[in-house]
Design a protein around this motif. Structure first.
Motif, mmCIF file in Angstrom:
data_model
loop_
_atom_site.group_PDB
_atom_site.id
_atom_site.type_symbol
_atom_site.label_atom_id
_atom_site.label_comp_id
_atom_site.label_asym_id
_atom_site.label_seq_id
_atom_site.Cartn_x
_atom_site.Cartn_y
_atom_site.Cartn_z
ATOM 1 N N ASN A 299 1.163 -1.548 -0.288
ATOM 2 C CA ASN A 299 0.274 -0.241 0.288
ATOM 3 C C ASN A 299 1.018 1.532 -0.097
ATOM 4 O O ASN A 299 0.126 2.499 -0.465
ATOM 5 N N ASP A 300 1.996 0.937 0.358
ATOM 6 C CA ASP A 300 3.292 2.202 1.162
ATOM 7 C C ASP A 300 3.908 3.158 -0.711
ATOM 8 O O ASP A 300 3.026 2.632 -2.127
ATOM 9 N N VAL A 301 3.636 4.341 -0.353
ATOM 10 C CA VAL A 301 5.427 5.050 -1.277
ATOM 11 C C VAL A 301 5.825 4.998 -0.929
ATOM 12 O O VAL A 301 6.077 4.848 0.136
ATOM 13 N N PHE A 302 6.983 4.514 -1.774
ATOM 14 C CA PHE A 302 8.459 3.717 -1.428
ATOM 15 C C PHE A 302 9.390 4.239 -2.464
ATOM 16 O O PHE A 302 8.762 5.674 -3.029
ATOM 17 N N VAL A 303 9.929 5.607 -1.930
ATOM 18 C CA VAL A 303 11.079 6.773 -2.235
ATOM 19 C C VAL A 303 12.350 6.066 -1.709
ATOM 20 O O VAL A 303 12.673 5.900 -1.023
ATOM 21 N N GLY A 304 13.249 6.875 -2.756
ATOM 22 C CA GLY A 304 14.707 6.786 -2.865
ATOM 23 C C GLY A 304 15.077 7.253 -4.089
ATOM 24 O O GLY A 304 14.797 8.236 -4.231
ATOM 25 N N ARG A 305 16.533 7.418 -3.653
ATOM 26 C CA ARG A 305 17.533 8.311 -4.493
ATOM 27 C C ARG A 305 17.467 9.304 -4.239
ATOM 28 O O ARG A 305 17.611 10.008 -5.611
ATOM 29 N N VAL A 306 17.890 9.745 -3.031
ATOM 30 C CA VAL A 306 17.333 11.409 -3.180
ATOM 31 C C VAL A 306 18.718 11.839 -2.762
ATOM 32 O O VAL A 306 19.410 11.585 -2.626
ATOM 33 N N ARG A 307 18.968 12.909 -3.663
ATOM 34 C CA ARG A 307 20.136 13.809 -4.027
ATOM 35 C C ARG A 307 19.468 15.081 -3.784
ATOM 36 O O ARG A 307 18.688 15.671 -4.181
ATOM 37 N N HIS A 308 20.924 16.003 -3.927
ATOM 38 C CA HIS A 308 20.514 17.350 -3.952
ATOM 39 C C HIS A 308 20.510 17.591 -5.094
ATOM 40 O O HIS A 308 22.163 16.839 -6.161
ATOM 41 N N ASP A 309 20.402 18.858 -5.620
ATOM 42 C CA ASP A 309 20.699 19.358 -6.689
ATOM 43 C C ASP A 309 22.490 20.121 -6.773
ATOM 44 O O ASP A 309 23.207 20.246 -6.016
ATOM 45 N N LEU A 310 22.773 19.615 -8.031
ATOM 46 C CA LEU A 310 24.353 19.911 -8.029
ATOM 47 C C LEU A 310 24.613 20.787 -7.799
ATOM 48 O O LEU A 310 25.657 22.649 -8.175
ATOM 49 N N ASN A 311 23.612 22.441 -8.426
ATOM 50 C CA ASN A 311 23.653 23.720 -8.549
ATOM 51 C C ASN A 311 22.415 24.579 -7.819
ATOM 52 O O ASN A 311 22.842 26.020 -8.021
ATOM 53 N N ARG A 312 21.473 23.884 -7.750
ATOM 54 C CA ARG A 312 20.096 25.075 -6.723
ATOM 55 C C ARG A 312 20.263 24.452 -5.232
ATOM 56 O O ARG A 312 20.453 22.990 -4.614
ATOM 57 N N ASP A 313 20.823 25.094 -3.607
ATOM 58 C CA ASP A 313 20.161 24.145 -3.146
ATOM 59 C C ASP A 313 19.242 24.408 -2.390
ATOM 60 O O ASP A 313 19.301 23.504 -1.992
ATOM 61 N N ASN A 314 18.186 25.149 -3.117
ATOM 62 C CA ASN A 314 17.073 24.747 -2.984
ATOM 63 C C ASN A 314 15.816 23.481 -4.197
ATOM 64 O O ASN A 314 15.570 23.144 -3.942
ATOM 65 N N GLY A 315 16.953 22.766 -4.662
ATOM 66 C CA GLY A 315 16.651 21.483 -5.743
ATOM 67 C C GLY A 315 17.090 20.390 -4.903
ATOM 68 O O GLY A 315 18.159 19.939 -4.560
#
Length: 347
Positions: A299-315
């Motif tokens: 039933n859940d939503v699965f999340v992974g591969r979380v990364r900071h954008d290399l150019n934007r601090d808020n990305g």
């Protein structure tokens, strides 16, 4: 004392209708009586629910007499014709089609995101598009904590989203290719469009019909539904929706920009892991990330591969996967029904 409710499932013989019944049974939803409704063609079939055999009835306005909650998944035209009739007879309808999603008088609900919107229903509640549901579940905790400015999503959608015939066509095409036989394509990317392409060993960058702006209807659904669910008309959203030869489980590559920058990836992961309806699977060192084959039946939503954008601090970039027949349809519908019970909105 617990109350039991008179429930109807419309489209009970279809893939999502079957999942709805399975989910109602697994969740032990408090049912006093159950009506299984379908087209005239499917009426008379029998379906077993909690060990008891039920005969499928034709979905007519009169069939909703005495029904308190009706779960619809039988196509938009059926919902448009019958949901208002069910409401007239006192039912609250949870509709899994696109018929009412953008109606300003109908709440579009994902319980983890905007459960409170149920208080404003006028008898009909819309279940969002499967690809939208899993995305907003994953983004809502981040929106709450850091604000949200922009969303860019590319989807990798399973053929089950196009129905049982599409699944069978994919299997037939796969066998034909492996056997060196002729490949027939009659359904995808969209049954009502002019051309059809093979899905086996392919990726089709079209889901539903193209609109005048160059986006497909599926892409515009994701864009408009996300804004409505989050009550953010000014949110920047862009979508590219692609069909892959996967039977069940939609995957999405999502890039977001938050209002506040500076959150570390560790903080984002911690927030996601603690949020309802989300399972974090993110350990690149050990090759742990969500995959469609692993999400089926969950039933859940699965999340992974979380990364900071290399150019934007808020990305931030992330990978979101879910069973499109469960959280994307049946489970979200049953969750809405459970929320109606919890909020004392079922008479």
């Amino acid at each position: 004392m617990s109350t039991n409710y008179h429930v109807a499932v419309v489209g009970a013989t279809g893939a999502v209708g079957q999942q709805m019944l399975k989910t109602l049974e697994e969740r032990d939803f408090p049912i006093a009586s159950l009506k299984l409704l379908s087209s005239k063609r499917s009426a008379g079939k029998t379906i077993t629910f909690k060990g008891k055999e039920y005969t499928v009835e034709e979905a007519t306005p009169e069939a909703f007499e005495g029904v308190q909650v009706a779960l619809f998944s039988a196509g938009g035209s059926v919902s448009k014709a019958l949901a208002p009739e069910a409401v007239k007879r006192g039912a609250i309808c949870v509709d899994n089609t696109s018929a009412f999603r953008m109606d300003p008088n109908v709440p579009l609900v994902v319980p983890e995101v905007n459960e409170a919107a149920l208080h404003s229903h006028n008898g009909i509640i819309a279940n969002p598009n499967c690809s939208t549901i899993q995305m907003v579940v994953a983004l809502e905790p981040l929106r709450q904590q850091y604000g949200l400015k922009k969303v860019i999503v590319s989807t990798y959608q399973a053929v089950s989203g196009a129905g049982l015939n599409a699944i069978n066509e994919m299997k037939d095409q796969t066998k034909a290719i492996l056997d060196g036989a002729e490949v027939k394509a009659e359904i995808l990317p969209c049954g009502s469009d002019k051309k059809h392409y093979q899905i086996a060993f392919n990726a089709i960058p079209q889901i539903d019909l193209f609109q005048d702006n160059g986006y497909t209807f599926e892409e515009m659904k994701m864009i408009n539904e996300t804004k409505k669910i989050m009550n953010m008309g000014d949110l920047e959203v862009a979508a590219t929706c692609v069909r892959l030869p996967v039977e069940t489980g939609h995957s999405e590559s999502v890039y977001i920009e938050t209002e506040k920058g500076g959150a570390s990836v560790a903080e984002v992961k911690e927030l996601l892991a603690a949020s309802p309806g989300i399972t974090l699977q993110d350990d690149p060192e050990n090759q742990i990330y969500p995959m469609a084959a692993e999400c089926v039946g969950k039933n859940d939503v699965f999340v992974g591969r979380v990364r900071h954008d290399l150019n934007r601090d808020n990305g931030y970039h992330m990978w979101i996967v879910s069973d499109n027949l469960l959280k994307g349809a049946a489970w979200n519908s049953v969750q809405i029904a459970e929320s109606l019970v919890k909020l004392n909105l079922l008479k």
